[in-house]
Design a protein around this motif. Structure first.
Motif: not given
Length: 315
Positions: A151-152, A200-202, A217-221
């Motif tokens: 998480l960013g 992952t989250i930006g 699982i392995h969602a990209g945000i």
């Protein structure tokens, strides 16, 4: 039942670090506390892992209560091996206390991760996961952070457990304004946020959880994404929405392998299907099927013919 036997039984599971397992007898002889570090090489569901361990122990003959804590790598072990039973029990008590007492994490540093003490306040905080700081997170005990999650910075997570204070503000600031809000809206809530392995989250994300949000699982945000499963009530023009409680909300599910572009908004009740893409600046208000592309405000599903899918989705 022999504790050493149970430890060997738990250590044999393929998703457990066989070198880092401790089984403690609770204050009563009929209560086991199982502490085991995650050690699997693959994505997994920790809830299923706990259930699997419990079934193994029960099948082996244990009939009492079982508390299972799957822990992040390094929690129970160090370079000299796992903590002994006394050290493990003391650290577990400390973690349970932190989890119960912490209502908010507000970390204003610029580190690459929150502290180990802050990780202990989550319902689950996985191995090899990180939340960059600064960050603000309410009621972390209601949040499940899987393994290999990132998480960013400058993120906010609001777990909406109570709007009792707003009720007092309304009475104080607008004593003459009548409002008709169902009593269940004011009652305590127990929302749930689950971010699965590898997601992952930006930066600058905002998650507002009133009921149930699940990220696969392995969602990209990407950066500046807003996800909310409940909006402020706004049915009385004489009262500001900022002082109105949130509706009960509808669950949101973001499927495995999805991609959410910059400035995406996901609103209550929406499901984004597996391996689907939501284009930047889109607002999702309804379901997006698997293997689809959603574009616009409100987002509409359009054909996704790239990557060999050759699939057309119903709009």
């Amino acid at each position: 039942m022999n504790i050493e036997k149970i430890e060997h039984l738990v250590a044999a599971d393929e998703d457990i670090n066989m070198q880092a397992v401790r089984v403690l007898m609770g204050s009563e002889d009929e209560h086991l506390v199982v502490l085991a570090e995650f050690g699997g090489p693959r994505v997994t569901d920790v809830d299923n892992l706990k259930s699997r361990i419990q079934q193994k122990i029960t099948k082996a003959g244990w009939r009492g209560e079982i508390t299972i804590e799957v822990l992040r790598a390094g929690w129970l072990s160090n370079s000299e091996g796992p903590l002994n039973a006394v050290e493990s029990a003391a650290k577990h008590v400390q973690m349970v206390t932190r989890r119960a007492d912490t209502e908010q994490i507000f970390n204003s540093t610029f580190e690459m991760n929150i502290t180990e003490e802050e990780k202990d306040t989550f319902g689950y905080f996985g191995s090899f996961s990180k939340i960059r700081t600064p960050t603000s997170i309410a009621h972390p005990k209601l949040i499940h952070i899987g393994n290999w999650v990132s998480l960013g910075r400058f993120g906010k997570i609001f777990m909406q457990t109570s709007f009792a204070e707003l009720k007092e503000y309304l009475a104080q600031h607008y004593p003459s304004v009548a409002y008709n809000i169902p009593e269940k809206i004011w009652m305590p809530r127990c929302p749930r946020l689950k971010i699965a392995d590898g997601a992952t989250i930006g930066d600058f994300f905002f998650i507002n959880c009133n009921r149930d949000i699940e990220i696969g699982i392995h969602a990209g945000i990407a950066d500046r994404v807003y996800i909310s499963d409940g909006n402020h009530l706004h049915n009385n023009p004489d009262l500001p929405p900022a002082l109105m409680p949130n509706e009960m909300g509808k669950p949101i599910k973001i499927g495995d392998h999805t991609w959410l572009g910059v400035n995406t908004v996901i609103l209550n009740g929406a499901t984004v299907g597996k391996h689907s893409i939501v284009s930047s600046n889109s607002v999702v208000t309804r379901d997006v099927p698997d293997h689809c592309l959603a574009v616009g405000n409100p987002a509409k599903v359009v054909p996704l013919n790239a990557f060999g899918f050759n699939q057309r989705c119903a709009s």
